[in-house]
Design an enzyme around this catalytic site. Structure first.
Site, PDB file in Angstrom:
ATOM      1  N   GLU A 199       8.628   9.221  -7.941  1.00  7.55           N
ATOM      2  CA  GLU A 199       7.170   9.096  -7.892  1.00  7.55           C
ATOM      3  C   GLU A 199       6.557  10.357  -8.490  1.00  7.55           C
ATOM      4  OE1 GLU A 199       6.335   8.503  -3.743  1.00  7.55           O
ATOM      5  OE2 GLU A 199       6.504  10.624  -3.251  1.00  7.55           O
ATOM      6  N   HIS A 237       2.356  10.358  -0.244  1.00  9.44           N
ATOM      7  CA  HIS A 237       3.232  11.434   0.211  1.00  9.44           C
ATOM      8  C   HIS A 237       2.656  12.802  -0.127  1.00  9.44           C
ATOM      9  CE1 HIS A 237       6.853   8.499  -0.006  1.00  9.44           C
ATOM     10  NE2 HIS A 237       6.271   8.466   1.169  1.00  9.44           N
TER      11      HIS A 237
END
Length: 276
Positions: A199, A237
């Site tokens: 990511e 996150h």
């Protein structure tokens, strides 16, 4: 396996789930509650006592973020070799301190802010939905828990079982990362292909691409989440943030493709790329 925080709601729930899956759960810890049991599993006051009595070599933490660093270090100091930390929200400096201590003691830290790991049909240490996994020969490494489940679902639906799937966590600092795990999968005779789920944020995927180019002979396919994320915005996150041009999905995809790694545009494309 020992479950640190076994008498809490989450520790109790997942201890039972892991035991039902077939993991060799031998007990847990909860300060002040030593001598009691949870679902037939003995509870100890300290990790030192628990390891001495059970000879456990792995632990999983279900403790609040404020206590997690101390729990990691206690496990490592007691001789635990694999430590899985589920908690998120641990201060980064605490993670750095705990990770360094664990390494000095010869322990491997997985997480924090991760779902754990599973070798389908054998053992599960974490909060993963065991029913979507299938025993097989595809290794999965992921920065995202839910993306792990989605991509594994697609693999399983296409008859592509997994040797081991591991969620490394989405924080800026984590224990085992892509590079170490790629080396393990490369050397694992039960793994024939690797799926890497990354990511935005940081440069771990770029480093992984370089490592794969020079050291990995098994087929690798990848997916990068956050392709439409705007610069300067944290996406989910704590580690998923683009700073300027660094850490963007475009940068990561280009690095992976330059190393000869096929990158899926959608999670459902992973099985098709593996078949090729």
């Amino acid at each position: 396996l020992l479950v640190q925080g076994i008498t809490g709601r989450d520790g109790h729930f997942h201890a039972v789930k892991m035991k039902e899956y077939g993991t060799n759960v031998v007990g847990g810890t909860s300060p002040g509650k030593g001598g009691s049991t949870v679902d037939g599993l003995p509870v100890f006051n300290t990790m030192y006592e628990a390891v001495e009595k059970t000879q456990a070599n792995a632990s999983i933490l279900f403790v609040p973020a404020s206590y997690a660093a101390d729990a990691i270090m206690e496990a490592a100091d007691a001789g635990i070799r694999i430590i899985v930390c589920i908690a998120e929200g641990i201060p980064t400096l605490d993670v750095i301190k705990a990770h360094q201590f664990a390494e000095q003691k010869g322990a491997m830290l997985i997480g924090p802010n991760c779902p754990g790991l599973i070798s389908p049909g054998k053992s599960m240490v974490g909060i993963l939905p065991g029913q979507v996994f299938l025993e097989g020969n595809v290794g999965v490494i992921s920065r995202s828990g839910t993306l792990t489940y989605e991509i594994v679902y697609h693999l399983t639906a296409n008859g592509m079982g997994q040797s081991t799937a591991i969620g490394i966590g989405g924080d800026p600092v984590v224990g085992l990362h892509f590079r170490q795990l790629l080396e393990m999968f490369q050397n694992d005779p039960e793994t024939e292909a690797i799926v890497l789920i990354g990511e935005i944020g940081g440069n771990a995927e770029e480093q992984a691409a370089e490592y794969i180019r020079n050291n990995v002979t098994k087929p690798v396919v990848a997916f990068i989440a956050g392709q439409s994320a705007p610069p300067g915005k944290q996406m989910g996150h704590a580690g998923a943030i683009i700073s300027g041009s660094s850490g963007s999905a475009k940068e990561k995809i280009e690095s992976l493709e330059a190393a000869g790694i096929r990158v899926a545009q959608e999670p459902s494309d992973i099985p098709k790329l593996l078949k090729r």
